[in-house]
Design an enzyme around this catalytic site. Structure first.
Site, PDB file in Angstrom:
ATOM      1  N   CYS A  51       2.382  45.215  69.629  1.00 32.70           N
ATOM      2  CA  CYS A  51       2.535  44.481  68.360  1.00 32.70           C
ATOM      3  C   CYS A  51       2.953  45.345  67.170  1.00 32.70           C
ATOM      4  CB  CYS A  51       1.238  43.764  68.026  1.00 32.70           C
ATOM      5  SG  CYS A  51       0.741  42.527  69.230  1.00 32.70           S
ATOM      6  N   HIS A 101       0.434  42.898  61.210  1.00 33.13           N
ATOM      7  CA  HIS A 101      -0.326  43.994  61.821  1.00 33.13           C
ATOM      8  C   HIS A 101      -0.097  45.335  61.106  1.00 33.13           C
ATOM      9  CE1 HIS A 101      -2.315  45.121  65.897  1.00 33.13           C
ATOM     10  NE2 HIS A 101      -2.764  45.898  64.926  1.00 33.13           N
TER      11      HIS A 101
END
Length: 515
Positions: A51, A101
């Protein structure tokens, strides 16, 4: 007139889960409609199948190792310009709704506004350790429970998050339509579906008959017969702790397809606002993912892998005046987005990024123009599941996976799309393998990379240990809403305030008009 951008990103959606990438079982009418309005990039890749690394690479237009984005707990340096910085400099308003993120104190990275918090930690807690002994385990605690417990869930943490991200994005789109006419915008809407755990609401589960769920094309071998990478990964995700049978695999794929249909519903909601507000006429819509999902292929799950189901992502782009319903086979990747956005946003002058960019603009391909860039993609993996940098090069039909601790893997994807025949093991391909390795080592320095990665890991482990002593404030983003400026407050005219909130606006009638 500069176009607006609506950037829609899903989490862990493999290209192979969609109709336009060869899976007619999955029901995605809104994504299919978007594809009829634009270009479907058949060979789109992430540049790191995890991610945070993938997203930092995408936003900077650079390979993740060049910005130190090694894993899911690597800090994204505030000094690295992102496509959001460049767009602000070119007169855009930039806004993020949902996940990105970001790790570290900078939780904006060029976005002028964030309307939700993130879903994952912003600190160094998920840092791998290549110096640790024994089988690695994922710092996030990920395991095979997501597979063996797959099924229906009417509510979940991920649903809560994505509903908020979509709602805030809808509100922001209407705000752009009502209050910022003529000011170009970039709105990123980033969801956490269809990331594991594999659970979906019954209304999406019931879209599919379980008997129709297609099973993996390549079955998993016994662990002792797998390649070294796949053996390590088996223990990384604690596959040895669970007995996964065919019913578990079918359940997990069933739920995943339901999650993809849920994401399609979100795409429909956003497209509907574009249509109803009139913004669609001048908005570039991009639909993509941060990385793929193995979904049981080769007996493997999730991402972190050098194989196609983990690396290949959807990329569908609909641009005003661009090609419609076209499939493009040229190799592209997420690092191509930064130069593409700059290309769209600076039609009158060529803007040169401050850093050396690893991507190329795909704008010409959206209008049927010739693209002279090499047909290749560079990919890295530098997180848990390996003990040395994995360097992956695809050039045309050829793909090579290099990692100093493992035997090489090379595939011809035109002849072997499921990567079942490692050509490094066949003598007649020895010259080609040597050529690909030479090309990789000319582009990367894996020895220096490994040294830098281990040093970064050890620094972060130390800093995180200190942060956990309770003397520091967290970096998690806190969205700010000023209630004194929302809706109707004392001192404002109810008629005027409510009138300004209408869309379309009602023009004021002359005072001498009795009606």
């Amino acid at each position: 007139m500069k176009p607006n951008f609506l950037f829609i990103q899903t989490d862990q959606m493999t290209a192979f889960a969609l109709n336009h990438y060869g899976n007619p079982l999955v029901k995605t009418p809104n994504i299919d409609q978007l594809a009829t309005r634009g270009v479907v990039f058949q060979n789109a890749y992430c540049n790191n199948p995890i991610c945070a690394s993938s997203r930092f690479s995408m936003m900077s237009g650079q390979l993740s190792s060049r910005v130190g984005a090694y894993d899911n707990a690597a800090e994204f340096p505030a000094q690295v310009p992102t496509f959001a910085h460049y767009l602000v400099d070119l007169g855009y308003h930039t806004c993020l709704s949902g996940k990105m993120h970001f790790v570290g104190p900078d939780q904006l990275h060029g976005f002028q506004e964030r309307v939700t918090t993130d879903i994952y930690p912003s600190d160094f807690g998920w840092t791998p350790d290549w110096l640790a002994k024994g089988h690695q385990l994922p710092p996030s605690g990920m395991s095979m429970r997501s597979v063996v417990e797959a099924g229906i869930s009417e509510r979940s943490l991920q649903i809560d998050y994505d509903e908020e991200a979509c709602h805030q994005a809808e509100v922001k789109l209407w705000d752009y339509a009502r209050n910022h006419a003529g000011e170009p915008f970039f709105l990123a809407v980033s969801f956490t579906h269809p990331h594991n755990p594999f659970t979906t609401q019954s209304k999406y589960w019931n879209l599919y008959d379980q008997r129709d769920i297609n099973m993996p094309m390549v079955s998993g071998k016994p662990v002792e017969e797998r390649d070294p990478w796949s053996q390590r990964y088996y223990y990384l995700i604690r596959n040895d702790e669970h007995e996964v049978n065919s019913a578990d695999v079918r359940n997990a794929r069933h739920a995943y397809y339901g999650m993809v249909s849920y994401m399609d519903h979100m795409v429909g909601r956003l497209q509907r606002v574009l249509e109803e507000s009139g913004l669609i006429e001048n908005t570039v819509v991009i639909f993509t993912a941060d990385h793929g999902e193995m979904l049981g292929e080769r007996g493997m799950w999730y991402k972190f892998n050098p194989f196609e189901w983990s690396l290949r992502i959807p990329m569908i782009v609909a641009a005003p005046g661009g090609l419609k319903g076209v499939q493009e086979n040229k190799l592209v990747s997420l690092v191509d987005l930064l130069p593409t956005f700059i290309d769209f946003a600076s039609p009158e002058r060529k803007v040169e990024p401050i850093d050396s960019i690893d991507g190329k603009s795909i704008k010409p391909m959206l209008y049927g123009e010739k693209c002279d860039q090499p047909d290749e993609v560079m990919i890295e993996f530098t997180a848990e599941g390996t003990y040395a940098p994995a360097l992956i090069l695809r050039k045309g039909d050829w793909k090579y996976i290099y990692c100093e601790t493992d035997p090489g893997m090379m595939f011809n994807l035109a002849e072997d799309p499921n990567e079942t025949r490692n050509l490094c093991e066949i003598s007649e391909f020895e010259d080609k393998a040597e050529e690909m390795v030479g090309d990789i080592l000319n582009r990367w320095d894996p020895v220096a990379m490994k040294k830098d990665i281990i040093a970064s890991q050890q620094r972060r482990h130390f800093v995180q240990r200190v942060l956990m002593k309770g003397t520091s404030r967290t970096w998690d983003f806190q969205p700010h809403f000023d209630a004194s400026k929302q809706y109707l407050r004392t001192g404002n005219s109810p008629t005027a305030v409510k009138g300004r909130a209408r869309f379309p606006l009602v023009s004021e009638k002359p005072k001498d008009n009795p009606r």
